[in-house]
Design a protein around this motif. Structure first.
Motif, PDB file in Angstrom:
ATOM      1  N   ALA A  50       0.832  -1.206   0.000  1.00 20.49           N
ATOM      2  CA  ALA A  50       0.000   0.000   0.000  1.00 20.49           C
ATOM      3  C   ALA A  50       0.864   1.252   0.000  1.00 20.49           C
ATOM      4  O   ALA A  50       0.585   2.225  -0.708  1.00 20.49           O
ATOM      5  CB  ALA A  50      -0.930  -0.005   1.214  1.00 20.49           C
ATOM      6  N   LEU A  51       1.935   1.231   0.785  1.00 20.13           N
ATOM      7  CA  LEU A  51       2.862   2.363   0.799  1.00 20.13           C
ATOM      8  C   LEU A  51       3.549   2.530  -0.553  1.00 20.13           C
ATOM      9  O   LEU A  51       3.784   3.650  -1.013  1.00 20.13           O
ATOM     10  CB  LEU A  51       3.910   2.167   1.899  1.00 20.13           C
ATOM     11  CG  LEU A  51       3.413   2.330   3.338  1.00 20.13           C
ATOM     12  CD1 LEU A  51       4.517   1.973   4.327  1.00 20.13           C
ATOM     13  CD2 LEU A  51       2.914   3.753   3.583  1.00 20.13           C
ATOM     14  N   ALA A  52       3.860   1.407  -1.210  1.00 18.34           N
ATOM     15  CA  ALA A  52       4.481   1.469  -2.538  1.00 18.34           C
ATOM     16  C   ALA A  52       3.531   2.102  -3.547  1.00 18.34           C
ATOM     17  O   ALA A  52       3.951   2.853  -4.428  1.00 18.34           O
ATOM     18  CB  ALA A  52       4.882   0.062  -2.989  1.00 18.34           C
ATOM     19  N   LEU A  53       2.247   1.804  -3.413  1.00 12.73           N
ATOM     20  CA  LEU A  53       1.249   2.383  -4.305  1.00 12.73           C
ATOM     21  C   LEU A  53       1.173   3.895  -4.106  1.00 12.73           C
ATOM     22  O   LEU A  53       1.083   4.659  -5.074  1.00 12.73           O
ATOM     23  CB  LEU A  53      -0.107   1.729  -4.027  1.00 12.73           C
ATOM     24  CG  LEU A  53      -1.200   1.820  -5.084  1.00 12.73           C
ATOM     25  CD1 LEU A  53      -0.703   1.399  -6.458  1.00 12.73           C
ATOM     26  CD2 LEU A  53      -2.382   0.957  -4.662  1.00 12.73           C
ATOM     27  N   LEU A  54       1.221   4.321  -2.857  1.00 13.46           N
ATOM     28  CA  LEU A  54       1.234   5.759  -2.563  1.00 13.46           C
ATOM     29  C   LEU A  54       2.510   6.421  -3.080  1.00 13.46           C
ATOM     30  O   LEU A  54       2.468   7.505  -3.672  1.00 13.46           O
ATOM     31  CB  LEU A  54       1.130   5.971  -1.057  1.00 13.46           C
ATOM     32  CG  LEU A  54      -0.259   5.882  -0.419  1.00 13.46           C
ATOM     33  CD1 LEU A  54      -0.138   5.973   1.094  1.00 13.46           C
ATOM     34  CD2 LEU A  54      -1.174   6.967  -0.945  1.00 13.46           C
ATOM     35  N   GLY A  60       5.450  10.328  -9.366  1.00 12.77           N
ATOM     36  CA  GLY A  60       5.026  10.628 -10.721  1.00 12.77           C
ATOM     37  C   GLY A  60       4.877   9.426 -11.628  1.00 12.77           C
ATOM     38  O   GLY A  60       4.724   9.575 -12.853  1.00 12.77           O
ATOM     39  N   LEU A  61       4.911   8.215 -11.063  1.00 12.06           N
ATOM     40  CA  LEU A  61       4.700   7.025 -11.877  1.00 12.06           C
ATOM     41  C   LEU A  61       3.235   6.917 -12.269  1.00 12.06           C
ATOM     42  O   LEU A  61       2.343   7.397 -11.569  1.00 12.06           O
ATOM     43  CB  LEU A  61       5.119   5.771 -11.098  1.00 12.06           C
ATOM     44  CG  LEU A  61       6.591   5.676 -10.693  1.00 12.06           C
ATOM     45  CD1 LEU A  61       6.823   4.427  -9.861  1.00 12.06           C
ATOM     46  CD2 LEU A  61       7.491   5.680 -11.918  1.00 12.06           C
ATOM     47  N   SER A  62       2.979   6.253 -13.390  1.00 10.62           N
ATOM     48  CA  SER A  62       1.596   6.078 -13.835  1.00 10.62           C
ATOM     49  C   SER A  62       0.869   5.134 -12.883  1.00 10.62           C
ATOM     50  O   SER A  62       1.495   4.306 -12.202  1.00 10.62           O
ATOM     51  CB  SER A  62       1.569   5.499 -15.241  1.00 10.62           C
ATOM     52  OG  SER A  62       1.980   4.134 -15.233  1.00 10.62           O
ATOM     53  N   ALA A  64      -0.761   2.501 -13.600  1.00  8.34           N
ATOM     54  CA  ALA A  64      -0.510   1.114 -13.988  1.00  8.34           C
ATOM     55  C   ALA A  64       0.830   0.622 -13.440  1.00  8.34           C
ATOM     56  O   ALA A  64       0.929  -0.506 -12.932  1.00  8.34           O
ATOM     57  CB  ALA A  64      -0.536   0.982 -15.508  1.00  8.34           C
ATOM     58  N   VAL A  65       1.844   1.456 -13.546  1.00  2.85           N
ATOM     59  CA  VAL A  65       3.163   1.068 -13.036  1.00  2.85           C
ATOM     60  C   VAL A  65       3.120   0.945 -11.512  1.00  2.85           C
ATOM     61  O   VAL A  65       3.650  -0.022 -10.934  1.00  2.85           O
ATOM     62  CB  VAL A  65       4.232   2.091 -13.465  1.00  2.85           C
ATOM     63  CG1 VAL A  65       5.560   1.809 -12.763  1.00  2.85           C
ATOM     64  CG2 VAL A  65       4.425   2.048 -14.973  1.00  2.85           C
ATOM     65  N   SER A  66       2.494   1.900 -10.850  1.00  2.00           N
ATOM     66  CA  SER A  66       2.390   1.854  -9.386  1.00  2.00           C
ATOM     67  C   SER A  66       1.642   0.608  -8.925  1.00  2.00           C
ATOM     68  O   SER A  66       2.061  -0.059  -7.970  1.00  2.00           O
ATOM     69  CB  SER A  66       1.672   3.113  -8.877  1.00  2.00           C
ATOM     70  OG  SER A  66       2.385   4.280  -9.204  1.00  2.00           O
ATOM     71  N   ALA A  67       0.559   0.293  -9.610  1.00  2.77           N
ATOM     72  CA  ALA A  67      -0.236  -0.883  -9.243  1.00  2.77           C
ATOM     73  C   ALA A  67       0.554  -2.166  -9.473  1.00  2.77           C
ATOM     74  O   ALA A  67       0.485  -3.111  -8.671  1.00  2.77           O
ATOM     75  CB  ALA A  67      -1.531  -0.912 -10.047  1.00  2.77           C
ATOM     76  N   LEU A 130      -6.599  -1.969  -9.383  1.00  3.85           N
ATOM     77  CA  LEU A 130      -5.841  -1.041  -8.540  1.00  3.85           C
ATOM     78  C   LEU A 130      -5.457   0.219  -9.314  1.00  3.85           C
ATOM     79  O   LEU A 130      -5.491   1.330  -8.775  1.00  3.85           O
ATOM     80  CB  LEU A 130      -4.583  -1.726  -8.000  1.00  3.85           C
ATOM     81  CG  LEU A 130      -4.784  -2.749  -6.870  1.00  3.85           C
ATOM     82  CD1 LEU A 130      -3.496  -3.512  -6.596  1.00  3.85           C
ATOM     83  CD2 LEU A 130      -5.274  -2.059  -5.599  1.00  3.85           C
ATOM     84  N   ALA A 131      -5.110   0.053 -10.588  1.00  3.24           N
ATOM     85  CA  ALA A 131      -4.768   1.206 -11.411  1.00  3.24           C
ATOM     86  C   ALA A 131      -5.976   2.109 -11.607  1.00  3.24           C
ATOM     87  O   ALA A 131      -5.858   3.343 -11.585  1.00  3.24           O
ATOM     88  CB  ALA A 131      -4.221   0.743 -12.760  1.00  3.24           C
ATOM     89  N   ASP A 132      -7.137   1.503 -11.803  1.00  2.00           N
ATOM     90  CA  ASP A 132      -8.376   2.284 -11.916  1.00  2.00           C
ATOM     91  C   ASP A 132      -8.603   3.124 -10.663  1.00  2.00           C
ATOM     92  O   ASP A 132      -8.927   4.318 -10.740  1.00  2.00           O
ATOM     93  CB  ASP A 132      -9.566   1.334 -12.114  1.00  2.00           C
ATOM     94  CG  ASP A 132     -10.049   1.304 -13.548  1.00  2.00           C
ATOM     95  OD1 ASP A 132      -9.350   1.855 -14.416  1.00  2.00           O
ATOM     96  OD2 ASP A 132     -11.120   0.721 -13.781  1.00  2.00           O
TER      97      ASP A 132
END
Length: 258
Positions: A50-54, A60-62, A64-67, A130-132
């Motif tokens: 979850a922290l990585a997603l934040l 500034g990652l997209s 999709a990349v974050s997810a 998750l990207a959505d």
């Protein structure tokens, strides 16, 4: 509070690759007796992803990349335990094999076409969901990941408690099936944690959590009937598949409504 904390740490020692905390182990403990704490073990597994997603959104990652990074980290932290179960179930039960042959295939470490397709679809769908959610707000996606990790493991606890063992002496059977009460406690706790995770999104978040829980209940009911018909009950692989179904269903409900 101390008892539930220790149960959570013991559950996490089995359900994740997180190092076991020696202070939580005194005497003999059956995993099934800690099933009520499975949602909290899910929170422990989901915290870093979850922290990585934040962080992905902050850097500034997209979405999709974050997810993708977040889900990859989650899989690494759980050792792909539940994904392995999903793949084994797909290989064993989608090929129209008899009961004994299906169980033998599910115990085989090799993966076939059905298992590969199940994994690709599961991972791709969860990344997309998750990207959505991250497109709307990275914080919302992070909370959704935590809530789904908790609720799906609570649902898995109830699923385990509700079905007889189809593989006496197998992994799920050897660690002690939870009582119905323990399974219900886990499911209720997981549902509450999903609701809390959705609360910052307001009415739409609560509606998404309710939809996700409804989808989880419906899909796992169908899956339980399928396992009873094909195998006569649950196995460790079946429990892993149930968690994957529940996690995807929770994310889907949130993505639809939020």
């Amino acid at each position: 509070m101390i008892a539930i904390a220790k149960a959570s740490l013991r559950a996490a020692a089995f359900l994740t690759r997180l190092p076991p905390v020696a202070a939580s182990f005194h005497g003999t403990h059956r995993l099934g007796d800690d099933a009520h704490a499975f949602p909290l073990a899910g929170l422990l597994a989901g915290a870093a992803p979850a922290l990585a997603l934040l962080a992905g959104g902050t850097l500034g990652l997209s979405p999709a990349v974050s997810a993708t990074l977040a889900l990859g980290l989650l899989v690494a932290l759980t050792g792909a335990l539940h994904e392995d179960g999903l793949a084994d179930v797909a290989d064993g039960l989608f090929g129209h094999h008899g009961r004994e042959r299906a169980l033998a295939i599910m115990k085989d470490s090799r993966i076939g076409a059905y298992g590969t397709l199940a994994l690709v679809l599961s991972v791709a769908l969860r990344i997309a969901l998750l990207a959505d959610l991250a497109t709307a707000a990275p914080a919302l996606a992070a909370l959704a990941l935590l809530g789904a990790a908790a609720a799906s493991r609570g649902a898995m606890a109830l699923f385990w408690a509700s079905l007889p063992s189809a593989d006496p002496g197998g992994l799920a059977d050897s660690v002690g099936q939870p009582s119905r009460n323990r399974g219900l406690q886990g499911a209720v706790l997981g549902a509450l944690l999903l609701g809390l995770a959705a609360l910052p999104a307001g009415a739409s978040g609560i509606a998404g959590a309710l939809l996700g829980l409804g989808l989880t209940a419906a899909l796992l009911s169908l899956f339980a009937r399928f396992l009873l018909r094909r195998l006569g009950g649950q196995t460790g692989d079946g429990l892993g598949a149930a968690q994957q179904i529940g996690e995807t269903a929770c994310l889907l409900g949130l993505a639809i409504m939020v």
